[in-house]
Design an enzyme around this catalytic site. Structure first.
Site, mmCIF file in Angstrom:
data_model
loop_
_atom_site.group_PDB
_atom_site.id
_atom_site.type_symbol
_atom_site.label_atom_id
_atom_site.label_comp_id
_atom_site.label_asym_id
_atom_site.label_seq_id
_atom_site.Cartn_x
_atom_site.Cartn_y
_atom_site.Cartn_z
ATOM 1 C CB THR A 1 -110.104 -110.969 43.445
ATOM 2 O OG1 THR A 1 -109.729 -111.337 42.129
ATOM 3 C CG2 THR A 1 -111.244 -111.897 43.876
ATOM 4 C CE LYS B 1 -111.193 -112.203 48.252
ATOM 5 N NZ LYS B 1 -110.543 -111.801 49.538
ATOM 6 C CG LEU C 1 -97.578 -117.078 60.586
ATOM 7 C CD1 LEU C 1 -96.434 -117.283 61.589
ATOM 8 C CD2 LEU C 1 -97.100 -116.147 59.459
ATOM 9 C CB SER D 1 -104.938 -116.058 47.756
ATOM 10 O OG SER D 1 -103.658 -116.660 47.736
ATOM 11 C CG ASN E 1 -101.775 -107.287 43.480
ATOM 12 O OD1 ASN E 1 -101.490 -106.577 44.429
ATOM 13 N ND2 ASN E 1 -102.944 -107.186 42.859
HETATM 14 P P1 NAD Z 1 -101.618 -114.987 50.076
HETATM 15 O O1 NAD Z 1 -102.153 -116.363 49.925
HETATM 16 O O2 NAD Z 1 -100.237 -114.689 49.642
HETATM 17 O O3 NAD Z 1 -101.737 -114.539 51.626
HETATM 18 C C1 NAD Z 1 -102.830 -114.825 52.423
HETATM 19 C C2 NAD Z 1 -102.416 -114.626 53.887
HETATM 20 O O4 NAD Z 1 -103.581 -114.868 54.704
HETATM 21 C C3 NAD Z 1 -101.330 -115.583 54.355
HETATM 22 O O5 NAD Z 1 -100.356 -114.887 55.080
HETATM 23 C C4 NAD Z 1 -102.075 -116.562 55.264
HETATM 24 O O6 NAD Z 1 -101.274 -117.093 56.289
HETATM 25 C C5 NAD Z 1 -103.198 -115.685 55.798
HETATM 26 N N1 NAD Z 1 -104.369 -116.469 56.219
HETATM 27 C C6 NAD Z 1 -105.014 -117.424 55.500
HETATM 28 N N2 NAD Z 1 -106.029 -117.935 56.222
HETATM 29 C C7 NAD Z 1 -106.040 -117.267 57.402
HETATM 30 C C8 NAD Z 1 -106.862 -117.326 58.552
HETATM 31 N N3 NAD Z 1 -107.909 -118.185 58.625
HETATM 32 N N4 NAD Z 1 -106.594 -116.499 59.582
HETATM 33 C C9 NAD Z 1 -105.553 -115.632 59.533
HETATM 34 N N5 NAD Z 1 -104.734 -115.530 58.465
HETATM 35 C C10 NAD Z 1 -104.982 -116.339 57.405
HETATM 36 O O7 NAD Z 1 -102.669 -114.048 49.344
HETATM 37 P P2 NAD Z 1 -102.430 -112.708 48.512
HETATM 38 O O8 NAD Z 1 -102.154 -113.048 47.104
HETATM 39 O O9 NAD Z 1 -101.519 -111.831 49.264
HETATM 40 O O10 NAD Z 1 -103.914 -112.101 48.557
HETATM 41 C C11 NAD Z 1 -104.300 -111.258 49.646
HETATM 42 C C12 NAD Z 1 -105.712 -110.769 49.412
HETATM 43 O O11 NAD Z 1 -105.788 -110.053 48.200
HETATM 44 C C13 NAD Z 1 -106.749 -111.896 49.293
HETATM 45 O O12 NAD Z 1 -107.929 -111.484 49.937
HETATM 46 C C14 NAD Z 1 -106.969 -112.023 47.798
HETATM 47 O O13 NAD Z 1 -108.264 -112.509 47.520
HETATM 48 C C15 NAD Z 1 -106.816 -110.588 47.355
HETATM 49 N N6 NAD Z 1 -106.375 -110.375 45.965
HETATM 50 C C16 NAD Z 1 -105.258 -110.995 45.498
HETATM 51 C C17 NAD Z 1 -104.809 -110.729 44.201
HETATM 52 C C18 NAD Z 1 -103.538 -111.349 43.658
HETATM 53 O O14 NAD Z 1 -103.178 -111.101 42.519
HETATM 54 N N7 NAD Z 1 -102.793 -112.153 44.415
HETATM 55 C C19 NAD Z 1 -105.535 -109.854 43.393
HETATM 56 C C20 NAD Z 1 -106.680 -109.256 43.918
HETATM 57 C C21 NAD Z 1 -107.092 -109.509 45.199
HETATM 58 O O1 TDX Z 2 -97.954 -122.502 36.211
HETATM 59 C C1 TDX Z 2 -98.870 -121.768 35.839
HETATM 60 N N1 TDX Z 2 -99.092 -121.617 34.496
HETATM 61 C C2 TDX Z 2 -100.076 -120.819 33.987
HETATM 62 O O2 TDX Z 2 -100.239 -120.713 32.769
HETATM 63 C C3 TDX Z 2 -99.717 -121.045 36.755
HETATM 64 C C4 TDX Z 2 -99.507 -121.190 38.239
HETATM 65 C C5 TDX Z 2 -100.699 -120.226 36.237
HETATM 66 N N2 TDX Z 2 -100.883 -120.131 34.898
HETATM 67 C C6 TDX Z 2 -101.905 -119.201 34.383
HETATM 68 C C7 TDX Z 2 -103.268 -119.272 35.001
HETATM 69 C C8 TDX Z 2 -103.760 -117.827 34.898
HETATM 70 O O3 TDX Z 2 -104.297 -117.599 33.598
HETATM 71 O O4 TDX Z 2 -101.419 -117.876 34.701
HETATM 72 C C9 TDX Z 2 -102.483 -117.003 35.042
HETATM 73 C C10 TDX Z 2 -102.273 -116.476 36.454
HETATM 74 O O5 TDX Z 2 -102.439 -117.566 37.354
HETATM 75 P P1 TDX Z 2 -102.373 -117.383 38.947
HETATM 76 O O6 TDX Z 2 -101.070 -116.794 39.332
HETATM 77 O O7 TDX Z 2 -102.775 -118.677 39.562
HETATM 78 O O8 TDX Z 2 -103.453 -116.241 39.175
HETATM 79 P P2 TDX Z 2 -105.039 -116.137 38.888
HETATM 80 O O9 TDX Z 2 -105.683 -117.463 38.853
HETATM 81 O O10 TDX Z 2 -105.212 -115.208 37.728
HETATM 82 O O11 TDX Z 2 -105.498 -115.394 40.258
HETATM 83 C C11 TDX Z 2 -104.679 -114.351 40.835
HETATM 84 O O12 TDX Z 2 -105.231 -113.084 40.571
HETATM 85 C C12 TDX Z 2 -106.469 -112.778 41.163
HETATM 86 C C13 TDX Z 2 -104.553 -114.554 42.353
HETATM 87 O O13 TDX Z 2 -104.014 -115.828 42.613
HETATM 88 C C14 TDX Z 2 -105.894 -114.382 43.014
HETATM 89 O O14 TDX Z 2 -105.742 -114.468 44.429
HETATM 90 C C15 TDX Z 2 -106.445 -113.025 42.653
HETATM 91 O O15 TDX Z 2 -107.752 -112.907 43.160
#
Ligand code: NAD
Ligand code: TDX
Length: 332
Positions: A121, A152, A35, A82, A178
């Protein structure tokens, strides 16, 4: 019927996965999550207590991890720091959680023989030119740009080494960007939706021409379940839904769906080292495991995501002010 341990299950994609598993299978789930600012108990509200429990703890806590791995056959590892922007300002937590945390889990999987799925990712591959006809495949060389993506990439390489050297029963997936419910308001789409809902203009980094390959979190979840059930140990699978859009197009869609003029946004200072384009070729997952995305209409998926943020202000409002205060310091 099994019991799956989900690290990071109180975060965005992890919590969507937990909901998905409980709704679509007979499995039970234990979440291990420390958390952090990104984890939210409320994302797990209302889940059936006979099939779900939350353990608040750190993936670097080897004693805690050891006990949980002894009790669970399958593990899906989402926990991570992340956010790229945060990694540019304070990389250390990224090294700690993404590298040391993954190492701690791998050692437990080695000892207990768990089926371990590592979530990663597409950013590990670096970026593509806008006009490059190639997309990322499982054979694209690693070339990460940011502290986040390099940690990563490091964690992926640890998993591969633990498979080869110690016979750990692991698979890896690398997914594109996502979107969906329960995403922290620091991220692009929720930040702009909640800005517009609060009467603030969306903020585009630089010219806004960077391309991301969007996938709904539920499609990510169905792909992970397919890999967990039928993926080949030691293999990597790319997950993507052919959702390429540039950031300007996404902001214009959000403004339009919220009834605002489509040019009512601001350009702000660009992200350092900002990756230009990500694009995934998910043919291997589709042909070998028969997976197909269900959310092919991005406008419809975005519309339901907007509805979710409109209906769940109590979930995101407490994080909004602190998030925007951090961005303000960075001129973003
Ligand atoms: P997020 O930041 O929303 O969630 C991360 C979660 O991990 C949180 O609930 C946090 O409390 C928990 N956490 C962080 N450090 C921790 C620790 N040391 N021990 C236990 N829990 C811990 O991230 P997300 O966007 O849901 O991403 C989840 C996974 O998916 C990550 O591995 C990320 O690299 C990968 N991923 C994300 C995206 C994206 O678009 N967001 C895309 C591809 C892959
Ligand atoms: O305010 C903003 N304005 C803007 O133009 C923010 C927050 C982002 N951006 C741009 C940056 C990127 O080109 O939007 C795009 C998406 O940004 P993020 O949401 O920060 O994502 P990104 O950096 O692409 O990474 C995401 O996808 C891959 C996730 O955060 C990662 O955890 C995942 O691995």
């Amino acid at each position: 019927m099994g019991r799956i341990l989900v690290t990071g299950g109180a975060g965005f994609i992890g919590s969507n996965f937990v909901h998905y598993v409980l709704e679509n299978t007979d499995d039970s789930v234990t979440v291990l999550d420390s958390l952090t600012y990104a984890g939210n108990r409320a994302s797990l509200d209302g889940l059936p207590s006979d099939r779900f429990n939350l353990v608040v703890g750190d993936i670097r806590d080897s004693n805690l991890v050891d006990g949980l791995f002894a009790d669970h056959e399958q593990v899906v590892h989402y926990a991570a720091e992340s956010h790229n922007d945060n990694s540019l300002h304070d990389p250390r937590p990224f090294l700690e959680t993404n590298i040391v945390g993954t190492y701690t889990l791998l050692e437990a999987a080695r000892k207990h023989g768990n089926r371990f799925h590592h979530i990663s990712t597409d950013e590990v591959y670096g970026d593509l030119e806008l006009d490059d006809p190639q997309r990322f495949t499982e054979n694209t060389p690693y070339n990460p740009s940011s502290p986040y993506s390099s940690t990563k990439a490091g964690s992926d390489l640890l998993v591969r080494a633990w498979v080869r050297s110690f016979g750990v029963l692991a698979t890896i997936s690398n997914c594109s960007n996502n979107y969906g419910p329960y995403q922290h308001v620091e991220k692009f789409i929720p930040r702009q939706i909640t800005n517009v809902l609060g009467g603030v203009r969306p903020k585009l980094y630089g010219a806004g021409l960077n391309v991301r390959d969007w996938i709904h979190a539920d499609d990510h979840s169905s792909a992970v379940l397919a890999i967990l059930n039928s993926g080949v140990i030691g293999e990597t699978y790319l997950i993507g839904a052919d959702g390429e859009k540039n950031n300007k197009e996404v902001v214009e869609m959000i403004l339009e769906q919220l009834g605002q003029p489509t040019d009512a946004y601001d350009h702000v200072v660009d992200r350092a080292g900002h990756d230009l384009r990500y694009a995934i070729d998910s043919s291997k997952l589709r042909s070998e495991l028969g997976w197909l995305p269900q959310f092919s209409d991005f406008a419809a998926g975005l519309s339901s995501t907007i509805e979710w943020y409109r209906d769940n202000e109590a979930w995101w409002l407490p994080q909004k002010q602190a998030t925007e205060a951090r961005y303000a310091v960075q001129g973003q």
